[in-house]
Design a protein around this motif. Sequence first.
Motif, PDB file in Angstrom:
ATOM      1  N   ASP A  85       0.866  -1.173   0.000  1.00  0.00           N
ATOM      2  CA  ASP A  85       0.000   0.000   0.000  1.00  0.00           C
ATOM      3  C   ASP A  85       0.904   1.224   0.000  1.00  0.00           C
ATOM      4  N   TYR A  86       1.093   1.813  -1.199  1.00  0.00           N
ATOM      5  CA  TYR A  86       1.994   2.957  -1.338  1.00  0.00           C
ATOM      6  C   TYR A  86       1.218   4.230  -1.001  1.00  0.00           C
ATOM      7  N   GLY A  87       1.768   5.017  -0.054  1.00  0.00           N
ATOM      8  CA  GLY A  87       1.045   6.189   0.429  1.00  0.00           C
ATOM      9  C   GLY A  87      -0.057   5.762   1.378  1.00  0.00           C
ATOM     10  N   CYS A  88       0.316   4.938   2.349  1.00  0.00           N
ATOM     11  CA  CYS A  88      -0.673   4.252   3.195  1.00  0.00           C
ATOM     12  C   CYS A  88      -1.365   5.172   4.179  1.00  0.00           C
ATOM     13  N   GLY A  89      -0.805   6.375   4.431  1.00  0.00           N
ATOM     14  CA  GLY A  89      -1.414   7.245   5.417  1.00  0.00           C
ATOM     15  C   GLY A  89      -1.483   6.571   6.772  1.00  0.00           C
ATOM     16  N   ASP A 120       4.849   5.176   3.594  1.00  0.00           N
ATOM     17  CA  ASP A 120       4.435   6.574   3.483  1.00  0.00           C
ATOM     18  C   ASP A 120       5.623   7.471   3.798  1.00  0.00           C
ATOM     19  N   VAL A 121       5.522   8.723   3.334  1.00  0.00           N
ATOM     20  CA  VAL A 121       6.611   9.682   3.549  1.00  0.00           C
ATOM     21  C   VAL A 121       6.532  10.366   4.901  1.00  0.00           C
ATOM     22  N   ALA A 122       5.388  10.260   5.589  1.00  0.00           N
ATOM     23  CA  ALA A 122       5.171  11.027   6.818  1.00  0.00           C
ATOM     24  C   ALA A 122       5.313  10.145   8.052  1.00  0.00           C
ATOM     25  N   PRO A 123       6.356  10.347   8.860  1.00  0.00           N
ATOM     26  CA  PRO A 123       6.539   9.528  10.056  1.00  0.00           C
ATOM     27  C   PRO A 123       5.353   9.575  11.015  1.00  0.00           C
ATOM     28  N   ARG A 124       4.696  10.724  11.142  1.00  0.00           N
ATOM     29  CA  ARG A 124       3.577  10.815  12.088  1.00  0.00           C
ATOM     30  C   ARG A 124       2.379  10.007  11.599  1.00  0.00           C
ATOM     31  N   LEU A 125       2.158   9.963  10.293  1.00  0.00           N
ATOM     32  CA  LEU A 125       1.090   9.122   9.776  1.00  0.00           C
ATOM     33  C   LEU A 125       1.425   7.642   9.956  1.00  0.00           C
ATOM     34  N   VAL A 126       2.678   7.285   9.709  1.00  0.00           N
ATOM     35  CA  VAL A 126       3.083   5.889   9.891  1.00  0.00           C
ATOM     36  C   VAL A 126       2.945   5.491  11.355  1.00  0.00           C
ATOM     37  N   LEU A 161       9.159   6.050   4.208  1.00  0.00           N
ATOM     38  CA  LEU A 161       9.988   6.162   3.010  1.00  0.00           C
ATOM     39  C   LEU A 161      11.022   7.263   3.221  1.00  0.00           C
ATOM     40  N   ASP A 162      12.290   6.899   3.208  1.00  0.00           N
ATOM     41  CA  ASP A 162      13.362   7.878   3.398  1.00  0.00           C
ATOM     42  C   ASP A 162      13.757   8.559   2.092  1.00  0.00           C
ATOM     43  N   ARG A 163      13.618   7.833   0.968  1.00  0.00           N
ATOM     44  CA  ARG A 163      14.020   8.374  -0.337  1.00  0.00           C
ATOM     45  C   ARG A 163      12.913   8.109  -1.366  1.00  0.00           C
ATOM     46  N   PRO A 164      11.743   8.689  -1.142  1.00  0.00           N
ATOM     47  CA  PRO A 164      10.635   8.401  -2.065  1.00  0.00           C
ATOM     48  C   PRO A 164      10.979   8.830  -3.491  1.00  0.00           C
ATOM     49  N   PRO A 165      10.560   8.054  -4.487  1.00  0.00           N
ATOM     50  CA  PRO A 165       9.691   6.880  -4.376  1.00  0.00           C
ATOM     51  C   PRO A 165      10.450   5.550  -4.233  1.00  0.00           C
ATOM     52  N   HIS A 166      11.760   5.601  -3.929  1.00  0.00           N
ATOM     53  CA  HIS A 166      12.545   4.358  -3.876  1.00  0.00           C
ATOM     54  C   HIS A 166      11.986   3.402  -2.831  1.00  0.00           C
ATOM     55  N   LEU A 167      11.848   2.145  -3.228  1.00  0.00           N
ATOM     56  CA  LEU A 167      11.383   1.093  -2.342  1.00  0.00           C
ATOM     57  C   LEU A 167      12.490   0.064  -2.155  1.00  0.00           C
ATOM     58  N   ASP A 168      12.668  -0.366  -0.931  1.00  0.00           N
ATOM     59  CA  ASP A 168      13.692  -1.366  -0.635  1.00  0.00           C
ATOM     60  C   ASP A 168      13.119  -2.752  -0.937  1.00  0.00           C
ATOM     61  N   VAL A 169      12.870  -2.971  -2.226  1.00  0.00           N
ATOM     62  CA  VAL A 169      12.212  -4.188  -2.707  1.00  0.00           C
ATOM     63  C   VAL A 169      12.948  -4.627  -3.969  1.00  0.00           C
ATOM     64  N   PRO A 170      13.220  -5.904  -4.134  1.00  0.00           N
ATOM     65  CA  PRO A 170      13.878  -6.354  -5.369  1.00  0.00           C
ATOM     66  C   PRO A 170      12.954  -6.234  -6.572  1.00  0.00           C
ATOM     67  N   ASP A 171      13.540  -6.225  -7.753  1.00  0.00           N
ATOM     68  CA  ASP A 171      12.751  -6.189  -8.979  1.00  0.00           C
ATOM     69  C   ASP A 171      11.750  -7.337  -8.983  1.00  0.00           C
ATOM     70  N   GLY A 172      10.497  -7.028  -9.298  1.00  0.00           N
ATOM     71  CA  GLY A 172       9.478  -8.062  -9.373  1.00  0.00           C
ATOM     72  C   GLY A 172       9.133  -8.704  -8.044  1.00  0.00           C
ATOM     73  N   GLY A 173       9.382  -8.003  -6.949  1.00  0.00           N
ATOM     74  CA  GLY A 173       9.187  -8.603  -5.637  1.00  0.00           C
ATOM     75  C   GLY A 173       7.816  -8.429  -5.025  1.00  0.00           C
TER      76      GLY A 173
END
Length: 214
Positions: free
Chosen positions: A40-44, A64-70, A85-97
Motif C-alpha cells: 500500500d503505497y502512500g498508506c497514510g 508513506d513519507v510522513a513519520p507521524r502518519l506511519v 519512506l526515506d528516499r521516495p519513491p525508492h522502495l527497498d524491494v527487489p525487482d518483481g518482488g
Amino acid sequence: MTDLGNQSRYWNSTGTSKTFGHPVDPAWLDGVDRRARVLDYGCGYGRLAGLLAEWGFENVEGVDVAPRLVARARERHPGTRFTVLDRPPHLDVPDGGVDVVLLFAVLTCLPDDAAQRALVRELHRVLRPGGRLYLSDLCLQDDLRNLARYERFAGKYGTYGIFETGDGAVCRHHTVDWWDDLLADFTLVAGREVAVETMNGHPARATQRLLTRP
C-alpha cells in the motif's frame, strides 16, 4: 515554496488529521493468494493495509513519507508492517518482488509530472510480471468549485487541474489523456468511477483502474 514532488511537511503536520474514503472493490483482488506480497503505497494512517489484513492477506506492508502518519498506522494496526519512506519513491524491494500495489489518492497529492513518472516507474519495477496495480484517484471534476480552482491556479503552476487547498497542500486532478500516457507500460484490466468524499469533506467522483504489469 511547496515541493510538488514531496509534500511530506504537509502530511507530517496538517495532513495527520485527514481521513480518506476511497473504497476498495474486493472483486478486483479475486484470485490473489492471501500469502501474496501486497504494498500500500502512500498508506497514510493504514486504512487500506489494515482492511486487507482483516480480509486475510498475510503479507501486507504500508509505506508513506510522513513519520507521524506511519506512527498512527502502527498504533491502529499493530499486526501490519508500516515503513517510512526515506528516499521516495525508492522502495527497498527487489525487482518483481511485489504481487499487488495499491495506489489510492496518491497522485493527487503528488502534482509534479516528473515525480509522478518516477513513482510509476518504481512501481513498475517492483511489480512482478502479471502483478496488479490498483489505482484510485481524481480526474478533472466538473463542479463549479473545482472549475474555478483549476482556472485560478493554472497560470501559477502551468498545469490545468493543479490547485491549492487553502490549508497548505497543493493537489492535482488529472486528465484522462495524462493517465493514459503515465500508465502506458501497464495493461488496463478494468475501470470504474465511484463517489467519494475528499480529505476536506467535499463530494467528488474518483476514477479507479485495475492494471497489470505485462
